[in-house]
Design a protein around this motif. Structure first.
Motif, mmCIF file in Angstrom:
data_model
loop_
_atom_site.group_PDB
_atom_site.id
_atom_site.type_symbol
_atom_site.label_atom_id
_atom_site.label_comp_id
_atom_site.label_asym_id
_atom_site.label_seq_id
_atom_site.Cartn_x
_atom_site.Cartn_y
_atom_site.Cartn_z
ATOM 1 N N ALA A 258 47.244 49.016 12.696
ATOM 2 C CA ALA A 258 47.965 47.743 13.304
ATOM 3 C C ALA A 258 49.284 47.750 13.088
ATOM 4 O O ALA A 258 49.893 48.358 12.374
ATOM 5 N N ASP A 259 49.789 46.738 13.781
ATOM 6 C CA ASP A 259 51.066 46.476 13.962
ATOM 7 C C ASP A 259 51.902 45.486 12.465
ATOM 8 O O ASP A 259 53.167 45.729 12.714
ATOM 9 N N THR A 260 51.076 45.017 11.556
ATOM 10 C CA THR A 260 51.950 44.145 10.683
ATOM 11 C C THR A 260 51.943 44.706 9.523
ATOM 12 O O THR A 260 51.068 45.743 9.168
ATOM 13 N N PRO A 261 52.711 44.410 8.553
ATOM 14 C CA PRO A 261 52.625 44.932 6.902
ATOM 15 C C PRO A 261 51.571 44.272 6.121
ATOM 16 O O PRO A 261 51.481 44.416 4.953
ATOM 17 N N ALA A 262 50.508 43.797 6.765
ATOM 18 C CA ALA A 262 49.761 43.019 5.595
ATOM 19 C C ALA A 262 49.149 43.917 4.942
ATOM 20 O O ALA A 262 48.688 43.362 3.760
ATOM 21 N N VAL A 263 48.634 45.045 5.193
ATOM 22 C CA VAL A 263 48.231 46.248 4.391
ATOM 23 C C VAL A 263 48.979 46.542 2.905
ATOM 24 O O VAL A 263 48.360 46.558 1.869
ATOM 25 N N ALA A 264 50.308 46.167 3.136
ATOM 26 C CA ALA A 264 51.161 46.451 2.015
ATOM 27 C C ALA A 264 51.166 45.053 1.043
ATOM 28 O O ALA A 264 51.061 45.407 -0.255
#
Length: 426
Positions: A258-264
């Motif tokens: 996906a497009d956002t850095p949420a996983v980081a």
């Protein structure tokens, strides 16, 4: 990023339009081509106004200019897919004298997008770019009505051979390398579990997941990978929840599609690791190992010059890493590997660097990533040693499109992936 990039976002009433102009007075900064992907545009190319909601205004073209419009599925500053395309548009503006650019952001797929493409066409834009798979049919419809305008669609597969073409790149090259890094990290940590937060159950997402797993196996033969589908391209909360779920299930490294850095962010909170996507700035903290990312600017300029010269041949283009239109954060010229990569075994880092060098030189590409032998996660041999997949295999679910059928269609999980295949809808 191809088979599909089906992007679902809020209603057109939430759209924002920002438009900008540039001329030969603009000084090319090369931001769209910079290895970091994060250069700043000149003021003339940054955008000069906004209209939102029911008051959405389609911009006027500028007489005597080469007028280019782009339609984005997400916000232009999302730190991911849409921002990478927007920076490519800025680079075009800075590089091509007497060009004028415009973009419409947060445009959902479906019939509403067709109205945006039609409105831009009526204004007289010379070159119109759509950046999401779900725009394909609607752009194709509009292209029939305006044969003098050139349309370029990202991540689809259709073309009319005249003024509507398709375009994408083999980011599976970089996902493969990122998989090598993730496998090395997991093996060093003594936790051979990887997670993949996929978006939609489409061939693109299976292809990228399989490329990751094949890379992981290069450095961690015992590693396995779990998968979660989140059915969105841009939803920070849903992305964070899915990442948390994969970490809770034991993953040491989680990839996002996906497009956002949420996983980081999730990885940092859990004391684990992440691999982000689309834009280098998504790899924003020490928990991020790397990010496969896009550098669209030079490719947009290349095609736009053909459109301007009336030499563009609408078809289907799919480029590899030797185009220099993609990168692996921390490993390109002028970049420093992330903290979680710096202490990995020297032989693993050498393998990544050597393979990247071959990719950039054009001697290793997507068909090498998917060279045989290939076994699926049930132990079935899909491809014998020495054989390679074809483009139609990479792009499609079975049986493929009429006249472009596939033999080893992208409906399988690679050896080591523990998830079940998504159910195909008619």
């Amino acid at each position: 990023m191809a088979a599909s990039r089906s992007r679902l976002l809020p209603l057109l009433a939430t759209a924002v339009l920002i438009f900008g102009a540039c001329s030969s007075a603009s000084t090319p900064s090369g931001s769209g081509a910079a290895p970091s992907g994060s250069g700043s545009a000149s003021a003339a190319c940054a955008g000069t106004g906004a209209k939102a909601g029911a008051n959405l205004q389609i911009p006027e073209v500028e007489a005597g200019k080469f007028n280019v419009a782009m339609v984005l599925i997400g916000p232009h500053d999302d730190g991911g897919w849409s921002q990478a395309h927007y920076e490519g548009l800025q680079y075009l503006c800075q590089t091509m004298p007497d060009s004028h650019i415009a973009y419409v952001e947060l445009v959902p797929e479906g019939a509403d997008s067709e109205q945006v493409f039609r409105s831009l066409s009526r204004k007289g834009f010379n070159f119109i770019v759509g950046t999401s798979f779900g725009y394909m049919e609607y752009m194709a419809n509009v292209a029939k009505e305006f044969p003098a305008i050139t349309y370029l669609h990202l991540t689809g597969y259709k073309s009319n051979g005249t003024n509507f073409g398709n375009f994408f790149g083999a980011v599976e090259d970089m996902k493969y390398l990122a998989g090598m890094l993730a496998g090395s990290r997991a093996k060093k940590d003594g936790n051979p579990k990887i997670g993949y937060m996929a978006t939609f159950p489409i061939p693109e997402e299976l292809r990228l997941g399989n490329a990751i797993m094949r890379g992981v196996k290069q450095t961690c033969p015992e590693c396995t990978m779990d998968v979660r589908f989140i059915n969105t391209w841009h939803d920070p909360q849903k992305e964070r929840e899915a990442a948390d779920s994969l970490f809770a299930a034991g993953a040491d490294v989680v990839f996002t599609g996906a497009d956002t850095p949420a996983v980081a962010d999730a990885a940092q909170a859990k004391g684990k690791w992440a691999v982000t996507y689309d834009h280098p700035t998504s790899c924003k903290n020490d928990a991020c190992l790397t990010a496969p990312y896009w550098i669209w600017g030079p490719e947009y300029v290349r095609i736009a010059k053909q459109v301007q010269a009336k030499t563009y041949k609408a078809g289907y283009e799919y480029f590899d890493a030797d185009s220099k239109a993609m990168g692996l954060y921390g490993f390109m010229d002028g970049q420093t590997p992330q903290k979680g990569v710096a202490d990995l075994p020297a032989e693993d880092l050498a393998k990544v660097k050597d393979t990247l060098a071959k990719m950039l030189a054009g001697s290793f590409g997507r068909f090498d990533v998917f060279a045989g032998p290939i076994k699926d996660n049930k132990g079935k041999e899909l491809l014998a040693a020495g054989a390679k997949l074809e483009q139609s295999d990479l792009d499609q679910f079975p049986p493929g499109a009429p006249g472009n059928t596939c033999k080893v269609c992208m409906y399988w999980w690679a050896d080591g992936i523990t998830a079940d295949l998504p159910k195909l809808t008619p």
